[in-house]
Write a protein that holds these residues in place. Sequence first.
Motif, PDB file in Angstrom:
ATOM      1  N   PRO A  23      -3.249  -0.614 -11.009  1.00 59.08           N
ATOM      2  CA  PRO A  23      -3.117  -2.064 -11.018  1.00 59.08           C
ATOM      3  C   PRO A  23      -2.169  -2.495  -9.912  1.00 59.08           C
ATOM      4  N   LEU A  24      -2.418  -3.657  -9.365  1.00 57.79           N
ATOM      5  CA  LEU A  24      -1.520  -4.186  -8.346  1.00 57.79           C
ATOM      6  C   LEU A  24      -0.163  -4.479  -8.963  1.00 57.79           C
ATOM      7  N   PRO A  25       0.929  -4.245  -8.222  1.00 56.93           N
ATOM      8  CA  PRO A  25       2.252  -4.546  -8.762  1.00 56.93           C
ATOM      9  C   PRO A  25       2.432  -6.040  -8.941  1.00 56.93           C
ATOM     10  N   GLU A  26       3.225  -6.404  -9.944  1.00 61.16           N
ATOM     11  CA  GLU A  26       3.527  -7.803 -10.181  1.00 61.16           C
ATOM     12  C   GLU A  26       4.458  -8.311  -9.086  1.00 61.16           C
ATOM     13  N   LEU A  27       4.180  -9.494  -8.578  1.00 59.60           N
ATOM     14  CA  LEU A  27       5.046 -10.111  -7.581  1.00 59.60           C
ATOM     15  C   LEU A  27       5.957 -11.101  -8.284  1.00 59.60           C
ATOM     16  N   MET A  53       0.791  -1.183   0.000  1.00 63.01           N
ATOM     17  CA  MET A  53       0.000   0.000   0.000  1.00 63.01           C
ATOM     18  C   MET A  53       0.846   1.264   0.000  1.00 63.01           C
ATOM     19  N   VAL A  54       2.125   1.096   0.278  1.00 59.55           N
ATOM     20  CA  VAL A  54       3.023   2.244   0.251  1.00 59.55           C
ATOM     21  C   VAL A  54       3.006   2.881  -1.132  1.00 59.55           C
ATOM     22  N   GLU A  55       2.758   2.098  -2.166  1.00 59.36           N
ATOM     23  CA  GLU A  55       2.728   2.623  -3.528  1.00 59.36           C
ATOM     24  C   GLU A  55       1.664   3.702  -3.697  1.00 59.36           C
ATOM     25  N   LEU A  56       0.601   3.650  -2.912  1.00 53.81           N
ATOM     26  CA  LEU A  56      -0.479   4.630  -3.045  1.00 53.81           C
ATOM     27  C   LEU A  56      -0.087   5.999  -2.505  1.00 53.81           C
ATOM     28  N   LEU A  57       0.995   6.090  -1.739  1.00 51.75           N
ATOM     29  CA  LEU A  57       1.429   7.382  -1.206  1.00 51.75           C
ATOM     30  C   LEU A  57       1.730   8.373  -2.318  1.00 51.75           C
ATOM     31  N   ASP A  58       2.373   7.905  -3.383  1.00 54.71           N
ATOM     32  CA  ASP A  58       2.803   8.787  -4.463  1.00 54.71           C
ATOM     33  C   ASP A  58       1.839   8.823  -5.636  1.00 54.71           C
TER      34      ASP A  58
END
Length: 83
Positions: A16-20, A1-6
């Motif tokens: 889209p969700l990041p690829e794992l 969820m840290v990705e949503l900060l930026d």
Amino acid sequence: MVELLDRSPRADGGEPLPELTGDSAKGSEMMVTHNHLPRLAEADFIVWDQETDEVAKGPRFEEIRPLLELIDSHAGELPEEWI
């Protein structure tokens, strides 16, 4: 969820969700999809479209922003599986 900060949520729903990748990707993906995302969505921290796997900031996202910023700023000091 840290990705949503930026990222700001797109008008059509979210990011889209990041690829794992890697050996633990399958287990991590299952944990995120079946455990974490439903709980975060239920608490209104995120909005999750299960059909498209898109995540956007929910109505209560700002409540967890300080925690996510702390995690993000110390990412190099934390175990990889925490990020």
